[in-house]
Design an enzyme around this catalytic site. Structure first.
Site, PDB file in Angstrom:
ATOM      1  N   GLU A  67       1.036  -1.307   0.095  1.00 27.39           N
ATOM      2  CA  GLU A  67       0.018  -0.075  -0.035  1.00 27.39           C
ATOM      3  C   GLU A  67       0.645   1.346  -0.064  1.00 27.39           C
ATOM      4  O   GLU A  67       1.657   1.395   0.759  1.00 27.39           O
ATOM      5  CB  GLU A  67      -0.918   0.109   1.474  1.00 27.39           C
ATOM      6  N   LYS A  79      -9.058   2.349  -2.432  1.00 30.62           N
ATOM      7  CA  LYS A  79      -9.257   1.728  -1.205  1.00 30.62           C
ATOM      8  C   LYS A  79     -10.943   1.911  -0.636  1.00 30.62           C
ATOM      9  O   LYS A  79     -11.279   3.359  -0.716  1.00 30.62           O
ATOM     10  CB  LYS A  79      -8.449   2.282   0.053  1.00 30.62           C
ATOM     11  N   CYS A  90      -5.664  -3.190   2.240  1.00 30.35           N
ATOM     12  CA  CYS A  90      -5.376  -3.464   3.640  1.00 30.35           C
ATOM     13  C   CYS A  90      -6.793  -3.465   4.285  1.00 30.35           C
ATOM     14  O   CYS A  90      -7.149  -4.470   4.512  1.00 30.35           O
ATOM     15  CB  CYS A  90      -4.909  -2.271   4.230  1.00 30.35           C
ATOM     16  N   ARG A 116     -25.879 -48.393  12.514  1.00 31.10           N
ATOM     17  CA  ARG A 116     -26.325 -49.349  11.603  1.00 31.10           C
ATOM     18  C   ARG A 116     -26.547 -50.501  12.486  1.00 31.10           C
ATOM     19  O   ARG A 116     -27.781 -51.481  12.280  1.00 31.10           O
ATOM     20  CB  ARG A 116     -25.352 -49.838  10.333  1.00 31.10           C
ATOM     21  N   GLY A 158     -14.970 -61.405   8.123  1.00 34.98           N
ATOM     22  CA  GLY A 158     -13.847 -62.205   7.790  1.00 34.98           C
ATOM     23  C   GLY A 158     -12.597 -61.678   8.174  1.00 34.98           C
ATOM     24  O   GLY A 158     -12.451 -60.573   7.386  1.00 34.98           O
ATOM     25  N   SER A 196      -8.543 -62.094   7.637  1.00 37.77           N
ATOM     26  CA  SER A 196      -7.382 -62.591   6.740  1.00 37.77           C
ATOM     27  C   SER A 196      -6.077 -62.226   7.224  1.00 37.77           C
ATOM     28  O   SER A 196      -5.346 -63.120   6.788  1.00 37.77           O
ATOM     29  CB  SER A 196      -7.488 -61.914   5.405  1.00 37.77           C
ATOM     30  N   SER A 232      -9.002 -56.068   6.521  1.00 41.64           N
ATOM     31  CA  SER A 232      -9.744 -56.828   7.449  1.00 41.64           C
ATOM     32  C   SER A 232      -9.349 -56.501   9.067  1.00 41.64           C
ATOM     33  O   SER A 232     -10.154 -56.339   9.957  1.00 41.64           O
ATOM     34  CB  SER A 232      -9.830 -58.250   7.413  1.00 41.64           C
ATOM     35  N   GLU A 265      -9.209 -49.933  -3.455  1.00 38.15           N
ATOM     36  CA  GLU A 265      -9.695 -51.274  -4.144  1.00 38.15           C
ATOM     37  C   GLU A 265     -11.014 -50.876  -4.967  1.00 38.15           C
ATOM     38  O   GLU A 265     -11.225 -51.421  -6.015  1.00 38.15           O
ATOM     39  CB  GLU A 265      -9.896 -52.167  -3.083  1.00 38.15           C
ATOM     40  N   TRP A 287     -10.593 -53.379  -7.603  1.00 48.35           N
ATOM     41  CA  TRP A 287      -9.976 -54.749  -7.170  1.00 48.35           C
ATOM     42  C   TRP A 287     -10.557 -55.534  -6.275  1.00 48.35           C
ATOM     43  O   TRP A 287     -10.220 -55.523  -4.950  1.00 48.35           O
ATOM     44  CB  TRP A 287      -8.447 -54.371  -6.801  1.00 48.35           C
TER      45      TRP A 287
END
Length: 666
Positions: free
Chosen positions: A43, A112, A168, A350, A362, A364, A369, A477, A482
């Site tokens: 400024e 300004k 400013c 839920r 499950g 693994s 998991s 995934e 996947w």
């Protein structure tokens, strides 16, 4: 300028009070030193801010006007848009203005709007509040210069760069001029400031600039007065900042950095220079339906300027190789705790809603998991239920190794879950006989039959036990497809659906650290061993030494690359060529081994490798949408998600040809 990248500089030159010639020389040097497409100076930099009643002297005002003309002339060969503060006389009144210059031309004067008259500020004694409407005035040898606050400066050679100016105090008021400017189309707001230093003010200023850029989805460059201003009653620190959509890209705070003070001696300027991604800002604005831009620019006067379309190096811009994972350990721990809370609360709700007596999962011995089981334990704790109600089922098959089986067993017991084992080999062999598949044929049928047998077991046990099957698949995934359709792809609630693979690792490590802190060395040890185990579906027979023979990242590519691609494609909406360019910058070795402390180091990948897996990413992402179109419910935890009911409404039949074609041109 290519791919939306523009270098923006907020510079504070060392000035002398009321010495216009000296200050113009300093401003010229600052503009040249910045080497940026947009340069913001403080400024009233032409005269210095602290001239006080000297602003009422004709000799100073005449010199200032000539100074702007000289600055324009001496920077005409610089390929930059320059904004500099100057006092301007209009109709016998004085205004505190930003003069906007490019290639020797004075494009506009932005006054300004908000004049402070409190505390140490007494600007109303000399300056008037600037008008919003734009009129033409004579200044610095130019017969017609736009004057007024409602101005925008648009780059013809890069339409995404639209610049607005405020000065400013304009930033500090409840309704800053930048709000209307952004609604009219501005993407970069430049603030020419003279903000003095007080205890704690730098933090407030920093937060204000960052939050304004976030609220307005814009870039914000802030250049404050500094060395050379009068210190009669206050001190000016030269605080310079460049922010982008809430992210502070670069900052210079000379008041607290002796080296910057020394650098500012003589004409030398100090400042903050950053590469801003205007393509990202455009993508953010498209994504946010509540962000409105007036198609007619709301009556703003628009001045055009040209800059050379050049390659802007990304060397000075941090491109996060792990965009889902904070590099700072404390922030990462906070992120992990927040995600666990979201996952656990979602599952708890839920379970309560369905009156499920059991959670069936499950296990693994792999990362996903493991995370899902940890979430189950947290959810049961939230509901005040005994963890023995969690039914952890390990289902060894043809590819299960002793290591993963042992970890699944030890972890389930350490968490206090009920553990059951169902060997699937006999059932899968019977299935092979039923469908006429040769067991020695290790094709996709061999693999998927095991995955579907496991899902059938989980679903049927859940029915018998009055339980709910908790899914384990993660966001990465799902993005790559996947997962075996109607196998690990399916569950009654997928707690990991919003968590990318690179973050799964840190969540598990976070719980291991927590367990160690509580003295639970057994749980910590098994979690750390899970982290050390290669990611694998274990659907192919192990090697003779009992080692995992099937490693996921050998088949689909490194997850740190795919998560990077996923973020740039879904969160940012970038084109393949830009994703590729960003990946080159993120994985070129600059951050290798240093971004993460918990074992997920940044890899270094050459261009050929990045291109290979980027092509694979696009092919899989498009071809596997049919799996994402029928995903089970699961909690969103971050800004990237693929639920067909939420963030990703994508047709399963979309063609990838356009995206592939662009990659082929690189």
């Amino acid at each position: 300028m290519k791919d939306g990248f523009v270098r923006v500089a907020a510079m504070t030159p060392a000035l002398r009070v009321a010495d216009v010639d000296y200050n113009v020389d300093a401003c010229v040097e600052a503009v040249r030193a910045a080497k940026a497409q947009v340069v913001v100076l403080p400024e009233l930099a032409i005269t210095s801010y602290t001239c006080e009643d000297l602003f009422l002297q004709e000799v100073l005002l005449d010199a200032a006007e000539k100074g702007v003309a000289r600055l324009a002339e001496e920077t005409a060969d610089v390929d930059s848009l320059v904004l500099v503060g100057v006092p301007v006389r209009v109709a016998a009144k004085l205004y505190n203005c930003a003069a906007v210059l490019c290639h020797g031309e004075l494009l506009g004067l932005v006054p300004k709007r908000n004049i402070p008259m409190y505390g140490e500020f007494y600007e109303g004694r000399r300056f008037c509040c600037g008008p919003t409407s734009v009129s033409m005035v004579r200044f610095a040898g130019c017969d017609e210069v736009p004057f007024g606050t409602e101005q925008l400066f648009e780059c013809d050679t890069m339409p995404g760069l639209v610049v607005a100016a405020e000065i400013c105090e304009d930033l500090w008021v409840p309704n800053p001029p930048s709000t209307d400017a952004v609604r009219a189309g501005a993407t970069l707001v430049c603030n020419l400031s003279a903000s003095n230093e007080l205890v704690g003010k730098a933090d407030y200023r920093r937060n204000l600039v960052a939050s304004t850029s976030a609220r307005l989805m814009c870039a914000y460059a802030y250049a404050s007065a500094g060395w050379g201003e009068s210190t009669q009653d206050v001190v000016y620190g030269g605080h310079c900042l460049v922010a982008e959509n809430g992210r502070m890209l670069r900052e210079a705070d000379p008041l607290n950095d002796i080296e910057l003070i020394r650098a500012g001696e003589g004409h030398a300027a100090v400042g903050a220079t950053a590469v801003v991604d205007f393509g990202l800002l455009a993508a953010e604005r498209r994504r946010m339906s509540t962000f409105s831009v007036e198609a007619d620019a709301s009556g703003y006067a628009i001045s055009s300027f040209d800059l050379d379309v050049c390659e802007v190096s990304l060397d000075d811009r941090f491109v996060d190789p792990h965009p889902f994972v904070p590099a700072d350990p404390s922030r990462r721990a906070e992120r992990c705790e927040s995600i666990f809370a979201i996952q656990a609360h979602g599952l708890a709700k839920r379970l309560a809603h369905t009156h499920s007596r059991r959670a069936v999962i499950g296990v693994s011995g792999g990362l996903d998991s493991t995370l899902a089981l940890l979430v189950c334990a947290r959810a049961f704790d939230l509901l005040g239920l005994d963890r023995s109600g969690i039914l952890a089922i390990t289902m060894p098959g043809f590819g299960t190794t002793d290591r993963t089986h042992g970890n699944a067993t030890a972890m389930s017991r350490a968490l206090g879950c009920e553990l059951r084992e169902v060997n699937i080999a006999a059932a899968v062999r019977q299935h092979f006989l039923d469908i006429g598949h040769d067991e020695s044929d290790h094709s996709v049928t061999y693999e998927n039959a095991q995955a579907r047998e496991r899902t059938q077991i989980l679903m049927d046990v859940a029915n018998r036990e009055g339980g709910l099957v908790v899914g384990t698949g993660d966001l990465s995934e799902l993005a790559l497809g996947w997962a075996t359709y109607n196998a690990d792809h399916m569950s009654m609630y997928g707690v990991n659906a919003g968590v990318p693979k690179t973050l799964v690792r840190h969540l598990v490590h976070y719980v291991a650290d927590e367990a160690r802190a509580k003295g639970d060395e057994g749980l910590a040890a098994v979690l750390l061993d899970v982290l050390d185990t290669p990611v694998s579906p274990e659907l192919l027979p192990a090697t003779e030494g009992g080692k995992i023979s099937q490693k996921t990242e050998d088949l689909v590519g490194p997850y740190e690359l795919h998560d990077f691609f996923l973020y740039q494609v879904l969160r940012c909406g970038f084109a393949p060529k830009k994703v590729y360019r960003l990946a080159l910058a993120a994985f070129d070795g600059r951050y290798a081994g240093g971004a993460d402390a918990d074992g997920a180091f940044v890899g270094t990948y050459d261009a050929e490798t990045i291109m290979k897996w980027l092509k694979k990413f696009y092919w899989r992402f498009f071809s596997q949408q049919f799996k994402r179109s029928c995903l089970p419910d699961g909690p969103k935890v971050g800004s990237v998600a693929v639920s067909p009911r939420g963030d990703l409404r994508m047709p399963s039949d979309a063609a990838v040809a356009l995206w592939q074609a662009q990659l082929e041109t690189l």
